[in-house]
Design an enzyme around this catalytic site. Structure first.
Site, mmCIF file in Angstrom:
data_model
loop_
_atom_site.group_PDB
_atom_site.id
_atom_site.type_symbol
_atom_site.label_atom_id
_atom_site.label_comp_id
_atom_site.label_asym_id
_atom_site.label_seq_id
_atom_site.Cartn_x
_atom_site.Cartn_y
_atom_site.Cartn_z
ATOM 1 N N ASP A 202 -76.070 -36.599 128.320
ATOM 2 C CA ASP A 202 -76.736 -37.029 127.090
ATOM 3 C C ASP A 202 -76.151 -38.390 126.719
ATOM 4 O O ASP A 202 -75.095 -38.779 127.213
ATOM 5 C CB ASP A 202 -76.495 -36.010 125.969
ATOM 6 C CG ASP A 202 -77.114 -36.463 124.650
ATOM 7 O OD1 ASP A 202 -78.307 -36.802 124.654
ATOM 8 O OD2 ASP A 202 -76.411 -36.509 123.626
ATOM 9 N N SER A 203 -76.832 -39.071 125.816
ATOM 10 C CA SER A 203 -76.318 -40.349 125.333
ATOM 11 C C SER A 203 -75.012 -40.170 124.555
ATOM 12 O O SER A 203 -74.301 -41.134 124.312
ATOM 13 C CB SER A 203 -77.358 -41.009 124.428
ATOM 14 O OG SER A 203 -77.697 -40.110 123.387
ATOM 15 N N CYS B 98 -80.776 -35.377 127.021
ATOM 16 C CA CYS B 98 -81.204 -36.409 126.070
ATOM 17 C C CYS B 98 -82.731 -36.565 126.117
ATOM 18 O O CYS B 98 -83.301 -36.819 127.187
ATOM 19 C CB CYS B 98 -80.533 -37.719 126.463
ATOM 20 S SG CYS B 98 -80.914 -39.096 125.410
ATOM 21 N N GLU C 138 -74.884 -36.509 112.504
ATOM 22 C CA GLU C 138 -73.539 -36.850 113.007
ATOM 23 C C GLU C 138 -72.514 -36.867 111.875
ATOM 24 O O GLU C 138 -71.346 -36.572 112.072
ATOM 25 C CB GLU C 138 -73.573 -38.183 113.749
ATOM 26 C CG GLU C 138 -74.468 -38.084 114.957
ATOM 27 C CD GLU C 138 -74.050 -38.901 116.155
ATOM 28 O OE1 GLU C 138 -73.144 -39.728 116.015
ATOM 29 O OE2 GLU C 138 -74.660 -38.713 117.228
ATOM 30 N N CYS D 74 -85.553 -34.360 119.826
ATOM 31 C CA CYS D 74 -84.299 -35.119 119.834
ATOM 32 C C CYS D 74 -83.175 -34.085 119.818
ATOM 33 O O CYS D 74 -83.283 -33.064 119.108
ATOM 34 C CB CYS D 74 -84.220 -36.018 118.601
ATOM 35 S SG CYS D 74 -82.593 -36.789 118.400
ATOM 36 N N HIS E 28 -80.508 -33.895 118.362
ATOM 37 C CA HIS E 28 -79.844 -33.621 117.088
ATOM 38 C C HIS E 28 -80.638 -32.706 116.157
ATOM 39 O O HIS E 28 -80.085 -32.134 115.234
ATOM 40 C CB HIS E 28 -79.590 -34.942 116.344
ATOM 41 C CG HIS E 28 -78.539 -35.800 116.968
ATOM 42 N ND1 HIS E 28 -78.550 -36.140 118.294
ATOM 43 C CD2 HIS E 28 -77.435 -36.391 116.429
ATOM 44 C CE1 HIS E 28 -77.499 -36.914 118.549
ATOM 45 N NE2 HIS E 28 -76.815 -37.075 117.444
HETATM 46 N N1 DGL Z 1 -79.723 -37.921 122.447
HETATM 47 C C1 DGL Z 1 -80.753 -38.746 121.871
HETATM 48 C C2 DGL Z 1 -82.102 -38.052 122.035
HETATM 49 O O1 DGL Z 1 -82.197 -36.862 122.193
HETATM 50 C C3 DGL Z 1 -80.474 -39.050 120.400
HETATM 51 C C4 DGL Z 1 -79.366 -40.055 120.184
HETATM 52 C C5 DGL Z 1 -79.652 -41.420 120.783
HETATM 53 O O2 DGL Z 1 -80.474 -42.182 120.262
HETATM 54 O O3 DGL Z 1 -79.054 -41.709 121.807
HETATM 55 O O4 DGL Z 1 -83.105 -38.697 122.013
#
Ligand code: DGL
Length: 282
Positions: A10-11, A73, A152, A184, A186
């Protein structure tokens, strides 16, 4: 091969919402997770850069002899899943197609909403896949960038968060959606707050949970499932500030994250050289 880990990237930290479901649905599997905390967010970056990052993240995980890759991600899945499927010789799943399949099964009114980062919604990845599978369905996308820092920071309930959610979801609700894809990593953390705005007539789809279900199915079909494992391991690696990952991770994983390791990602990239970028030029 069956005992080899599943790789997840993931990012940053959000992919832990996917790990949570993988641990629950695949309790015998070893997992190795990479969160690119040094370069998060991906959701505001160009497709070109996201593809490059995705190749690099996958290359990092391949050092662990992973038997399968899960792109946790949404942004990287939206932009780079086809590239990674083509360039790796192991099974790869992102979170988009699993989310799409579940949403199509869910909708009765043929009106589906999708929320995600600006890059995910801008890529129209969910739109395109839904239209390919179910042309009669109307899709309403909405980027919700502000919700990511709120999660976050731990603002998962309260007036400010509900106000932001209401602001973003109003146009979708006006279009009478009955299904909303949480596109997403989150957003599953905000499920309760989102449900309090949408009301019970809208079904929320957690793309990460759907991806974990598909991962289980793929492993079973390829006879790669780990049937026996007395001490399943999940290793966590990040490219910056592991302490913060451990601290904030509990919110995403639902239990403490233990001892994420810091990777010197620049050194790793220097070591592997230019070869991994070849798929970008094809
Ligand atoms: N993990 C990213 C997503 O699911 C969210 C955070 C980011 O922008 O990197 O799109």
């Amino acid at each position: 091969m069956r005992g080899n880990p599943i790789g997840i990237f993931d990012s940053g930290i959000g992919g832990l919402t996917v790990v949570k479901h993988l641990q629950r649905l695949l309790p015998n599997e070893n997992l190795v997770y990479f969160g690119d905390t040094a370069r998060v967010p991906y959701g505001t970056r160009s497709d070109k850069l996201i593809k490059q990052y995705a190749l690099e993240d996958a290359a990092f995980l391949q050092q662990f002899d992973i038997k399968m890759l899960v792109i946790a991600c949404n942004t990287a899945s939206a932009v780079a899943v086809d590239l990674l499927k083509k360039s790796l010789d192991i099974p790869v799943t992102g979170v988009i197609i699993p989310g799409v399949e579940a949403a199509i099964r869910s909708t009765k009114t043929n009106k589906i909403g999708v929320i995600g980062t600006s890059a995910t919604i801008g890529s129209r990845a969910y739109h395109t896949r839904i239209k390919q599978r179910a042309p009669q369905v109307r899709v309403f996308g909405q980027p919700c960038p502000l919700l990511i820092p709120l999660v976050e920071e731990g603002w998962i309930e309260g007036e400010v968060t509900r106000l932001a959610i209401r602001h973003y979801l109003s146009p979708l609700l006006e279009n009478d959606i009955d299904t909303l894809i949480l596109g997403c990593t989150h957003f599953p953390v905000l499920s309760e707050a989102i449900a309090s705005v949408t009301g019970p007539s809208v079904r929320l789809i957690d793309s990460g949970e759907e991806a974990a279900l598909i991962t289980r199915k793929i492993l079973q079909e390829l006879d790669l499932s780990n049937a026996d494992n007395n001490s399943p391991q999940t290793q966590f690696y990040v490219s910056d500030i592991p302490q913060k990952f451990d601290e904030v991770g509990t919110r995403f994983l639902g239990k403490p994250v233990v001892n994420a390791g810091r990777v010197d990602f620049d050194a790793f990239l220097m070591e592997i050289g230019e070869k991994i970028y070849e798929p970008l030029n094809k």
